[in-house]
Scaffold this motif. Structure first.
Motif, PDB file in Angstrom:
ATOM      1  N   VAL A  37     -16.090 -36.047  10.901  1.00 38.82           N
ATOM      2  CA  VAL A  37     -15.840 -35.419  11.910  1.00 38.82           C
ATOM      3  C   VAL A  37     -14.411 -34.623  12.002  1.00 38.82           C
ATOM      4  O   VAL A  37     -13.593 -34.673  11.144  1.00 38.82           O
ATOM      5  CB  VAL A  37     -15.566 -36.663  13.044  1.00 38.82           C
ATOM      6  CG1 VAL A  37     -14.398 -37.739  12.520  1.00 38.82           C
ATOM      7  CG2 VAL A  37     -15.509 -36.145  14.296  1.00 38.82           C
ATOM      8  N   LYS A  38     -14.594 -33.570  12.924  1.00 34.03           N
ATOM      9  CA  LYS A  38     -13.424 -32.814  13.270  1.00 34.03           C
ATOM     10  C   LYS A  38     -13.824 -32.478  14.780  1.00 34.03           C
ATOM     11  O   LYS A  38     -14.878 -32.407  15.236  1.00 34.03           O
ATOM     12  CB  LYS A  38     -13.184 -31.674  12.261  1.00 34.03           C
ATOM     13  CG  LYS A  38     -14.222 -30.905  11.842  1.00 34.03           C
ATOM     14  CD  LYS A  38     -13.898 -29.747  10.784  1.00 34.03           C
ATOM     15  CE  LYS A  38     -14.928 -28.563  10.628  1.00 34.03           C
ATOM     16  NZ  LYS A  38     -14.160 -27.689   9.505  1.00 34.03           N
ATOM     17  N   PRO A  39     -12.765 -31.861  15.248  1.00 38.91           N
ATOM     18  CA  PRO A  39     -12.900 -31.310  16.632  1.00 38.91           C
ATOM     19  C   PRO A  39     -14.011 -30.398  16.852  1.00 38.91           C
ATOM     20  O   PRO A  39     -14.237 -29.571  16.133  1.00 38.91           O
ATOM     21  CB  PRO A  39     -11.479 -30.439  17.021  1.00 38.91           C
ATOM     22  CG  PRO A  39     -10.748 -31.181  16.311  1.00 38.91           C
ATOM     23  CD  PRO A  39     -11.244 -31.796  14.908  1.00 38.91           C
ATOM     24  N   GLY A  40     -15.152 -30.977  17.824  1.00 39.08           N
ATOM     25  CA  GLY A  40     -16.409 -30.461  18.196  1.00 39.08           C
ATOM     26  C   GLY A  40     -17.656 -30.433  16.908  1.00 39.08           C
ATOM     27  O   GLY A  40     -18.325 -30.083  17.182  1.00 39.08           O
ATOM     28  N   LEU A  41     -17.142 -31.353  16.191  1.00 37.36           N
ATOM     29  CA  LEU A  41     -18.319 -31.759  15.066  1.00 37.36           C
ATOM     30  C   LEU A  41     -18.437 -32.892  14.627  1.00 37.36           C
ATOM     31  O   LEU A  41     -17.375 -33.742  14.456  1.00 37.36           O
ATOM     32  CB  LEU A  41     -17.738 -30.777  13.866  1.00 37.36           C
ATOM     33  CG  LEU A  41     -18.909 -30.766  12.422  1.00 37.36           C
ATOM     34  CD1 LEU A  41     -20.301 -30.387  13.007  1.00 37.36           C
ATOM     35  CD2 LEU A  41     -18.154 -30.221  11.290  1.00 37.36           C
ATOM     36  N   LEU A  42     -19.680 -33.658  14.642  1.00 35.43           N
ATOM     37  CA  LEU A  42     -19.669 -34.905  13.812  1.00 35.43           C
ATOM     38  C   LEU A  42     -21.042 -34.756  13.242  1.00 35.43           C
ATOM     39  O   LEU A  42     -21.993 -34.450  13.768  1.00 35.43           O
ATOM     40  CB  LEU A  42     -19.809 -35.933  15.090  1.00 35.43           C
ATOM     41  CG  LEU A  42     -20.229 -37.429  14.664  1.00 35.43           C
ATOM     42  CD1 LEU A  42     -19.238 -38.129  13.850  1.00 35.43           C
ATOM     43  CD2 LEU A  42     -20.488 -38.460  15.613  1.00 35.43           C
ATOM     44  N   GLU A  43     -20.892 -35.039  11.809  1.00 34.88           N
ATOM     45  CA  GLU A  43     -22.214 -35.254  10.990  1.00 34.88           C
ATOM     46  C   GLU A  43     -22.249 -36.436  10.343  1.00 34.88           C
ATOM     47  O   GLU A  43     -21.254 -36.975   9.930  1.00 34.88           O
ATOM     48  CB  GLU A  43     -21.842 -34.126   9.825  1.00 34.88           C
ATOM     49  CG  GLU A  43     -21.650 -32.582  10.408  1.00 34.88           C
ATOM     50  CD  GLU A  43     -21.403 -31.887   9.448  1.00 34.88           C
ATOM     51  OE1 GLU A  43     -22.325 -31.007   8.782  1.00 34.88           O
ATOM     52  OE2 GLU A  43     -20.284 -31.774   8.660  1.00 34.88           O
ATOM     53  N   ARG A  44     -23.572 -36.987  10.454  1.00 31.24           N
ATOM     54  CA  ARG A  44     -23.896 -37.910   9.445  1.00 31.24           C
ATOM     55  C   ARG A  44     -24.331 -37.550   8.212  1.00 31.24           C
ATOM     56  O   ARG A  44     -25.140 -36.904   7.929  1.00 31.24           O
ATOM     57  CB  ARG A  44     -25.063 -38.751  10.241  1.00 31.24           C
ATOM     58  CG  ARG A  44     -25.244 -40.128   9.505  1.00 31.24           C
ATOM     59  CD  ARG A  44     -26.052 -41.181  10.167  1.00 31.24           C
ATOM     60  NE  ARG A  44     -27.750 -40.741  10.199  1.00 31.24           N
ATOM     61  CZ  ARG A  44     -28.562 -41.388  10.489  1.00 31.24           C
ATOM     62  NH1 ARG A  44     -28.424 -42.462  11.231  1.00 31.24           N
ATOM     63  NH2 ARG A  44     -29.792 -41.067  10.420  1.00 31.24           N
ATOM     64  N   LEU A  45     -23.338 -37.961   7.236  1.00 28.12           N
ATOM     65  CA  LEU A  45     -23.722 -37.649   5.668  1.00 28.12           C
ATOM     66  C   LEU A  45     -24.771 -38.245   4.669  1.00 28.12           C
ATOM     67  O   LEU A  45     -25.359 -37.914   3.918  1.00 28.12           O
ATOM     68  CB  LEU A  45     -22.338 -37.434   5.153  1.00 28.12           C
ATOM     69  CG  LEU A  45     -21.340 -36.517   6.059  1.00 28.12           C
ATOM     70  CD1 LEU A  45     -19.910 -36.515   5.124  1.00 28.12           C
ATOM     71  CD2 LEU A  45     -21.947 -35.128   5.908  1.00 28.12           C
ATOM     72  N   ALA A  46     -24.569 -39.589   4.963  1.00 26.54           N
ATOM     73  CA  ALA A  46     -25.403 -40.452   4.421  1.00 26.54           C
ATOM     74  C   ALA A  46     -25.624 -41.928   4.898  1.00 26.54           C
ATOM     75  O   ALA A  46     -24.584 -42.561   5.687  1.00 26.54           O
ATOM     76  CB  ALA A  46     -24.599 -40.992   3.097  1.00 26.54           C
ATOM     77  N   ALA A  47     -26.667 -42.376   5.069  1.00 23.10           N
ATOM     78  CA  ALA A  47     -27.455 -43.561   5.856  1.00 23.10           C
ATOM     79  C   ALA A  47     -28.074 -44.343   4.584  1.00 23.10           C
ATOM     80  O   ALA A  47     -28.774 -45.068   5.489  1.00 23.10           O
ATOM     81  CB  ALA A  47     -28.221 -43.050   7.087  1.00 23.10           C
ATOM     82  N   ASP A  48     -27.593 -44.286   3.509  1.00 21.00           N
ATOM     83  CA  ASP A  48     -28.550 -45.230   2.508  1.00 21.00           C
ATOM     84  C   ASP A  48     -27.924 -45.781   1.819  1.00 21.00           C
ATOM     85  O   ASP A  48     -28.192 -46.233   0.666  1.00 21.00           O
ATOM     86  CB  ASP A  48     -29.228 -44.136   1.735  1.00 21.00           C
ATOM     87  CG  ASP A  48     -28.652 -43.384   0.814  1.00 21.00           C
ATOM     88  OD1 ASP A  48     -27.095 -43.199   1.281  1.00 21.00           O
ATOM     89  OD2 ASP A  48     -28.964 -42.647  -0.062  1.00 21.00           O
ATOM     90  N   ILE A  49     -26.739 -46.506   2.267  1.00 21.87           N
ATOM     91  CA  ILE A  49     -25.689 -47.575   1.739  1.00 21.87           C
ATOM     92  C   ILE A  49     -25.833 -48.570   2.648  1.00 21.87           C
ATOM     93  O   ILE A  49     -25.886 -48.751   3.530  1.00 21.87           O
ATOM     94  CB  ILE A  49     -24.359 -46.915   1.617  1.00 21.87           C
ATOM     95  CG1 ILE A  49     -24.368 -45.524   1.033  1.00 21.87           C
ATOM     96  CG2 ILE A  49     -23.384 -47.854   1.062  1.00 21.87           C
ATOM     97  CD1 ILE A  49     -23.069 -44.870   0.884  1.00 21.87           C
ATOM     98  N   THR A  50     -25.982 -49.732   1.886  1.00 14.03           N
ATOM     99  CA  THR A  50     -26.394 -51.239   2.544  1.00 14.03           C
ATOM    100  C   THR A  50     -24.909 -51.553   3.109  1.00 14.03           C
ATOM    101  O   THR A  50     -25.208 -51.631   4.587  1.00 14.03           O
ATOM    102  CB  THR A  50     -26.232 -52.326   1.406  1.00 14.03           C
ATOM    103  OG1 THR A  50     -27.434 -52.054   0.561  1.00 14.03           O
ATOM    104  CG2 THR A  50     -26.761 -53.565   2.115  1.00 14.03           C
ATOM    105  N   ARG A  51     -23.875 -51.191   2.737  1.00 11.61           N
ATOM    106  CA  ARG A  51     -22.468 -51.674   3.387  1.00 11.61           C
ATOM    107  C   ARG A  51     -21.386 -50.709   3.148  1.00 11.61           C
ATOM    108  O   ARG A  51     -20.622 -50.991   2.269  1.00 11.61           O
ATOM    109  CB  ARG A  51     -22.232 -53.207   3.295  1.00 11.61           C
ATOM    110  CG  ARG A  51     -21.073 -53.501   4.386  1.00 11.61           C
ATOM    111  CD  ARG A  51     -20.555 -54.956   4.048  1.00 11.61           C
ATOM    112  NE  ARG A  51     -19.597 -55.259   4.928  1.00 11.61           N
ATOM    113  CZ  ARG A  51     -18.773 -56.374   4.693  1.00 11.61           C
ATOM    114  NH1 ARG A  51     -19.057 -57.346   3.838  1.00 11.61           N
ATOM    115  NH2 ARG A  51     -17.937 -56.520   5.333  1.00 11.61           N
TER     116      ARG A  51
END
Length: 484
Positions: free
Chosen positions: A338-352
């Motif tokens: 995240v930075k002003p004006g931007l939010l990106e999901r980079l990875a969603a394949d880690i258990t925790r």
């Protein structure tokens, strides 16, 4: 220095017009009605001594200038007393109703000290403490009448054998606390020590306990003035430890701040777990992100601020201690930027996903997977996206828990100037070279949760976990190109 301080306080006390108990005397056991965090409780010296040394401090009256300062100094430094195994009990002639308020007030006892009511002066007499009638018309800082007899400000440090170790009097309120602490620390057991890890830490280096009894230790961070802060997540507080070891509250009402960083403007940036969000703290607090795809974050956990201002952070998912979100379902665990004006999901394949860190050259992003056997690494692309996930280092802390599940306990991460990676796990602080090869483990009295280099030239490793905070002098130097 400690012995000198105690000796000077003894001389000042001896010059007074009364004879309080002296070192070597047997402290009289007492039982009294007390207040703690706004509630009425019973305290007994014998019960407290079963846990370790006890500081019994007599003070004139709640809500008077010097007594407010003294109570606040004890409260702010209580973790240092706790780290040395000691309990602190205040005693005054105040009634229990006033003490309930005094015990909970964030500017005095802050819900951390038990303060006993000695309205009839019985406890003071047992310790040979002089009391004097309060002149008519005297009022507290809140405008309340003071009608009870006032005890002279005196602190007794009582050893586990029930004998007085030090008698501290004739000092200003905060100096009284410092002298009592010095006496308590002289009784503390020898610190644990490290084994050698070449280039990282010398054999036999003390693991200095800076405090214990904190509430939800996380988020260690070096500040530009050389001090060190960390979060007490459960208390919604950021605590500061100065270069001389003194504790103070750096910031209150942090919305359950967990991991911390500094942005280019010098503002503290935090992942926050109460009303889940990522943003700056303080008077000009600003939210940068609070959820993904219309769903609130589960439990933002840790972050690192890159040199270009991008904030990489993890959301490890809700835990059992959190209240159910008002919006219902939360976003799944993931790694974000995240930075002003931007939010990106980079990875969603880690258990925790838990701790997160950048290599010194910021070409690699490390993520601790608490449930997994490895620290994970991603190549960081020029546009901020991530390359393929790869196992970077195998963790010695990976083991089976009592409930049958397996976990490494991988949590906070730190890097040094040589690119070595430091990982808080079930085993302690595991250290790896820049290629992911294990170099050794620093075992700690309690399992660590997070860590950061700070102090002079960043040659001290500060570690927090399970309510405790530690300092270890290192041969290695932390990376100085970022706050953490």
């Amino acid at each position: 220095m400690k012995k000198t301080l105690i000796a000077l306080s003894m001389l000042a006390l001896a010059a007074g017009a009364h004879a309080a108990l002296k070192p070597g005397d047997i402290a009289p056991d007492f039982r009294a009605t007390a207040a703690f965090a706004g509630k009425t409780v019973d305290v007994q010296l014998k019960d407290a001594l079963a846990k370790g040394p006890v500081v019994v401090y007599f003070y004139p009256a709640a809500y008077t200038g010097g007594c407010n300062l003294q109570a606040h100094a004890f409260a702010e430094n209580l973790a240092r007393f706790t780290a040395a195994g000691a309990t602190v009990i205040g005693v005054s002639g105040d009634g229990i109703e006033r003490l309930r308020e005094f015990s909970a007030d964030p500017e005095t006892c802050a819900g951390k000290l038990a303060v006993a009511s000695d309205a009839d002066g019985r406890v003071a007499r047992a310790f040979d403490i002089a009391t004097a009638a309060t002149p008519a018309g005297r009022k507290t800082t809140k405008g309340q009448d003071i009608t009870h007899a006032r005890a002279e400000r005196t602190s007794f440090v009582v050893g586990r054998d029930g004998r007085v170790v030090a008698t501290v009097g004739g000092l200003a309120p905060e100096a009284n606390v410092d002298a009592a602490l010095a006496a308590v620390q002289s009784l503390a057991p020898a610190p644990a020590r490290t084994g050698a890890i070449p280039g990282v830490v010398a054999d036999g280096t003390p693991i200095v306990v800076l405090g214990d009894g904190f509430k939800g230790t996380e988020g260690p961070l070096a500040l530009p003035d050389g001090s060190f802060v960390f979060t007490e997540t459960q208390d919604a507080r950021i605590t500061r430890i100065a270069a001389d070891g003194h504790l103070s509250t750096h910031l209150r009402d942090t919305n359950g701040a967990n991991g911390l960083g500094l942005n280019a403007a010098g503002e503290i940036v935090a992942v926050q777990v109460n009303d889940t969000r990522v943003g700056t703290l303080g008077a000009a607090a600003k939210t940068l992100a609070s959820g993904w795809a219309g769903k609130p974050f589960g439990r933002p956990n840790d972050l690192v601020v890159a040199r270009d201002g991008s904030i990489y952070f993890t959301d490890s998912g809700r835990n059992a201690n959190q209240a159910a979100p008002a919006a219902g379902e939360t976003a799944p665990p993931a790694v974000y930027r995240v930075k002003p004006g931007l939010l990106e999901r980079l990875a969603a394949d880690i258990t925790r996903p838990n701790g997160i860190q950048l290599s010194p050259d910021e070409k690699t992003l490390y993520v601790a997977d608490t449930a997994g056997e490895h620290v994970l690494a991603y190549a960081l692309q020029a546009d901020g996206s991530l390359g393929t996930k790869r196992p970077f280092a195998k963790l010695a802390g990976y083991r089976q828990a009592q409930n049958g599940s397996f976990s490494s306990g991988a949590d906070g991460l730190a890097v040094d100037a040589q690119g070595r990676l430091y990982v808080a796990t079930n085993a302690g602080i595991e250290v790896f070279d820049a290629a992911g090869q294990p170099l050794g483990v620093i075992a700690l009295p309690k399992q660590p949760q997070n860590l950061a280099f700070a102090g002079t030239e960043k040659k001290q490793l500060f570690v927090v976990g399970r309510g405790a905070a530690y300092r270890i002098d290192t041969l290695a130097q932390g990376y100085t190109g970022r706050a953490k």
